[in-house]
Design an enzyme around this catalytic site. Structure first.
Site: not given
Length: 157
Positions: A46-48, A51
């Site tokens: 999710g963070c990738t 970002a």
């Protein structure tokens, strides 16, 4: 859990190290609108996604006068690896003791798979050129967040 920020409040100033260990301060960006987004952990799916969405939209944000800062509890080494692996072109900042996340209301109780724990609440705060909160969003979804943020700010999708 710290109180969530509301539009019109002064955004708490901070100075945090970036991926190369250099200090970055919110106050150094006065005169610009700043998207400050909090994410749980570098290199997670999710963070990738989030970002990379910011990376892919950075030129459009910059054209509208915005700077983008990503903040997580990861150390500078992990942020450097994340930046390199994903070709990120905006600063990621290390909030190892989560003091800034707490000041922004982006740290608190989370539940996942029946487990309750303290952690980063995926959040985005937009700071106006004078340092006041323009928009504060909490518990945002990683996928589609950047497009929604642009719509909420009255920018094209």
């Amino acid at each position: 859990m710290a109180a969530r920020l509301e539009p019109g409040q002064q955004a708490p100033d901070f100075t945090l190290p970036d991926a190369s260990g250099r200090p970055v301060s919110l106050s150094d960006l006065r005169g610009r609108r700043v998207v400050v987004y909090f994410y749980p952990k570098a290199e997670t799916p999710g963070c990738t996604t989030q970002a990379c969405d910011f990376r892919d939209s950075l030129d459009r944000f910059a054209a509208e006068g915005f700077a983008v800062l990503g903040i997580s509890p990861d150390g500078p080494e992990a942020l450097a690896k994340f930046t390199e692996n994903q070709s990120l072109t905006f600063p990621l900042l290390s909030d190892a003791d989560h003091a800034v996340a707490e000041a922004y209301g982006a740290w608190g109780e989370k539940k996942n798979y029946g487990r309750t724990y303290e952690g980063v609440i995926r959040s985005t705060v937009v700071v106006d050129p004078d340092g006041a909160v323009e928009l504060a969003q909490y518990n945002v979804k990683a996928t589609g967040h950047v497009a929604k943020l642009r719509r909420d700010l009255g920018l094209e999708g």
